[in-house]
Design an enzyme around this catalytic site. Structure first.
Site, mmCIF file in Angstrom:
data_model
loop_
_atom_site.group_PDB
_atom_site.id
_atom_site.type_symbol
_atom_site.label_atom_id
_atom_site.label_comp_id
_atom_site.label_asym_id
_atom_site.label_seq_id
_atom_site.Cartn_x
_atom_site.Cartn_y
_atom_site.Cartn_z
ATOM 1 N N ASP A 104 44.011 -51.562 -56.855
ATOM 2 C CA ASP A 104 45.193 -50.822 -57.285
ATOM 3 C C ASP A 104 46.430 -51.656 -56.964
ATOM 4 O OD1 ASP A 104 46.709 -48.341 -58.005
ATOM 5 O OD2 ASP A 104 44.774 -47.393 -57.578
ATOM 6 N N ASP A 206 49.706 -48.820 -61.069
ATOM 7 C CA ASP A 206 50.226 -47.473 -60.873
ATOM 8 C C ASP A 206 51.557 -47.263 -61.609
ATOM 9 O OD1 ASP A 206 49.707 -45.072 -59.034
ATOM 10 O OD2 ASP A 206 51.789 -45.532 -58.543
ATOM 11 N N GLU A 272 48.446 -47.427 -65.737
ATOM 12 C CA GLU A 272 48.545 -45.963 -65.750
ATOM 13 C C GLU A 272 49.739 -45.588 -66.610
ATOM 14 O OE1 GLU A 272 49.039 -42.018 -62.925
ATOM 15 O OE2 GLU A 272 49.944 -43.893 -62.300
ATOM 16 N N HIS A 333 41.639 -39.333 -59.608
ATOM 17 C CA HIS A 333 42.029 -38.709 -58.342
ATOM 18 C C HIS A 333 43.257 -37.811 -58.456
ATOM 19 C CE1 HIS A 333 44.535 -42.160 -58.938
ATOM 20 N NE2 HIS A 333 45.341 -41.751 -57.987
ATOM 21 N N ASP A 334 43.841 -37.729 -59.645
ATOM 22 C CA ASP A 334 45.043 -36.903 -59.823
ATOM 23 C C ASP A 334 44.781 -35.613 -60.595
ATOM 24 O OD1 ASP A 334 46.679 -38.759 -58.528
ATOM 25 O OD2 ASP A 334 47.061 -39.874 -60.391
HETATM 26 C C1 GLC Z 1 50.037 -42.378 -59.639
HETATM 27 C C2 GLC Z 1 48.823 -42.204 -58.760
HETATM 28 C C3 GLC Z 1 49.049 -40.999 -57.897
HETATM 29 C C4 GLC Z 1 50.262 -41.260 -57.030
HETATM 30 C C5 GLC Z 1 51.472 -41.631 -57.870
HETATM 31 C C6 GLC Z 1 52.530 -42.263 -57.028
HETATM 32 O O1 GLC Z 1 50.208 -41.326 -60.516
HETATM 33 O O2 GLC Z 1 47.671 -42.106 -59.534
HETATM 34 O O3 GLC Z 1 47.930 -40.696 -57.111
HETATM 35 O O4 GLC Z 1 50.550 -40.108 -56.276
HETATM 36 O O5 GLC Z 1 51.164 -42.572 -58.859
HETATM 37 O O6 GLC Z 1 52.122 -43.537 -56.618
#
Ligand code: GLC
Length: 536
Positions: A104, A206, A272, A333-334
């Site tokens: 990540d 991210d 992402e 995970h979100d």
């Molecule tokens: C992304 C991650 C999430 C995190 C956010 C801030 O959306 O997947 O888990 O809380 O970014 O880094």
């Protein structure tokens, strides 16, 4: 990898598996997963499940305000997870088995404990002041603009000592880097090089669409379609994010990131990204010079409806540039677990078949191969800041419960009480039990992944939706060099009669229901929630 003449990359033909390191395997009895634990489970990943690449959510030093997405040092390992030597061993163990390692990369924000931010906040004259986004208060003392944070509250926090606000669109402990400063860009590109030199094969990036904000930091407009009933502190949910995300200038930065990846052979950039198709597709770059895989979350956000899923896949296929490779994600995970979101185990099995037979790279989230459902988290155990700030129903903890390996206490994840509870059905819903059961979800995943690995049509073949003639059925054909695989997925809770003319007899290669043998595709009965993969 090369298949008969046309070369394909590992990130096109392979299956990616997301590991949330806190929750995969605890090796040192502190109730939290770690890198040594992942090494212990490497044979499971390679031999039992058969995936090609693992993506590790953050394991870097972090105060854990956002469970590792608040990074205090980009180039080290948090002692909770191990150390750099253990990471090197993990990469070596993975590579020895032919598994790729994706890590990540969290470029938009650091932890407020990162040395850069500590220095930045020390004074207005600090050489690192401009590494973050500092602004004076408005004359009335209020924040510089109206932006809200994803996890509730305003996106600005006042630093009383220096009298300015800093920007953070997540928790206040996640100050945002100023990517308009070339020193920040240089330092952050060096982070990529640091991990590539250690052997990592790619990055999941991210919130990469947030890197650049409107130059004037203008107020975001209200969202006319904001859902009713948002909690009062959900300023973010009431706004359109016109000036805070997806600015045109971000593409220049992403091209620089891609150039850095290309300094090393065959590395992958996965982003992402959200947003509508026309804007999202730009992240491939006009000439394929940005991200190889902008994450495609569209199916994850749809209800369990065949027509909606098909429309989304067809729209994606139509929107992709010729060099753009598709990819699909059903959970991470979100988001709540899809076995819960889509309505249950029967739907989850069909969803697995969909994910693993569409054209494009599938990412499987750990535990989905067991059909894990949302964990029940007692209110006092909620840890995720999103759940703490915006209400128990929003907590992401439900999808972060420990991996369930066997029927021992704590499901073989840990010898002590884990940071989040295992699910109540862990005595049956675990790897060891499902390996013994030919009808388990795990058996289905193993079969789907093995069949995909052995089929060029599924790995690299074309995709075409088929008219099934009945509502609630998604059927499609994958085809390359005369090899054809047809998928027929019944989203209905009733049996259906499907006609797929022109294909003749089909040999079932995978079935969600355990059915085997030959079928007539022109007159095909599908049981409730049954999915079939057939060769012709
Ligand atoms: C992304 C991650 C999430 C995190 C956010 C801030 O959306 O997947 O888990 O809380 O970014 O880094």
């Amino acid at each position: 990898m090369s298949t008969e003449g046309k070369p394909y990359h590992w990130w096109q033909t392979g299956v990616v598996y997301q590991i949330y390191p806190r929750s995969f395997q605890d090796s040192n009895g502190d109730g939290i997963g770690d890198l040594a634990g992942i090494i212990l489970r490497m044979d499971y990943l390679k031999d039992t499940l058969g995936v090609d690449a693992i993506w590790l959510s953050p394991f870097y030093p972090s105060p854990m305000a956002d469970f590792g997405y608040d990074i205090a040092d980009y180039c080290d390992v948090d002692p909770m997870f191990g150390d750099l030597a253990t990471f090197d061993r993990l990469v070596a163990e993975a590579h020895r088995r032919g598994l790729k390692v994706i890590v990540d990369y969290v470029p938009n924000h650091t932890s407020d404990q990162h040395a850069w931010f500590v220095e930045s906040r020390a004074s207005r004259q600090s050489p690192k002041r401009d590494w973050y986004i500092w602004r004076d208060p408005k004359p009335d003392g209020s924040p510089p603009n109206n932006w809200g944070g994803f996890f509730g509250g305003p996106a600005w926090t006042l630093d009383p000592a220096t009298g300015q606000y800093y920007l953070h669109q997540f928790v206040p402990e996640q100050p945002e880097l100023n990517w308009r400063n070339p020193d920040v860009v240089r330092a952050m590109l060096d982070v990529l090089r640091f991990w590539m030199r250690r052997g990592v094969d790619g990055f999941r990036m991210d919130v990469v669409g947030l890197l650049i904000k409107d130059a004037e930091l203008r107020d975001n407009p209200p969202n006319p379609n904001a859902p009713a009933g948002l909690p009062p502190n959900d300023i973010f949910g009431r706004q359109l994010h016109t000036y805070s995300e997806d600015q045109d200038e971000v593409h220049d930065l992403i091209r620089q990131i891609r150039c850095t990846l290309d300094e090393f052979p065959d590395r992958v950039g996965i982003g992402e990204l959200w947003g509508d198709l026309p804007r999202w597709v730009k992240y491939y770059g006009e000439h394929g010079d940005e991200l190889q895989l902008p994450f495609n979350f569209r199916l994850m956000h749809l209800p369990w409806k065949a027509e909606a899923m098909q429309a989304s896949v067809d729209a994606l296929e139509a929107a992709l540039p010729p060099f753009g490779w598709p990819n699909y994600v059903l959970s991470n995970h979100d988001q709540p677990r899809f076995a819960s979101r889509y309505g249950g185990q029967a739907q989850a099995r069909v969803a697995a078949m969909l994910l693993l037979s569409l054209r494009g790279t599938p990412t499987v989230y750990y535990g989905d191969e067991l059909g894990l459902e949302n964990g029940l988290i007692p209110p006092h155990k909620i840890q995720d800041p999103q759940g703490v700030n915006l209400g128990a129903h929003r907590t992401r903890d439900v999808a972060r419960t420990p991996m369930q390996w066997d029927a021992r206490p704590q499901a073989g994840f840990s010898s002590v009480e884990p940071w989040l509870p295992v699910t109540s059905d862990f005595e049956v819903r675990n790897v060891a039990a499902q390996l013994q059961d030919p009808s388990s979800v795990l058996t289905l995943y193993r079969r789907l992944i093995a069949v995909r690995r052995g089929s060029r049509a599924l790995q690299v073949g074309s995709y075409r939706a088929l008219e099934a003639g009945v509502p609630g059925v998604f059927a499609f054909v994958r085809e390359v060099d005369g090899e054809r695989v047809v998928a027929a997925l019944n989203f209905n809770a009733e049996p259906v009669q499907v006609a797929l003319p022109g294909f003749g007899a089909g040999q079932i290669v995978v079935s969600t229901s355990g059915r085997e043998g030959e079928v007539a595709t022109a007159d095909l009965t599908l049981a409730p929630h049954e999915g079939l993969l057939m060769t012709l």
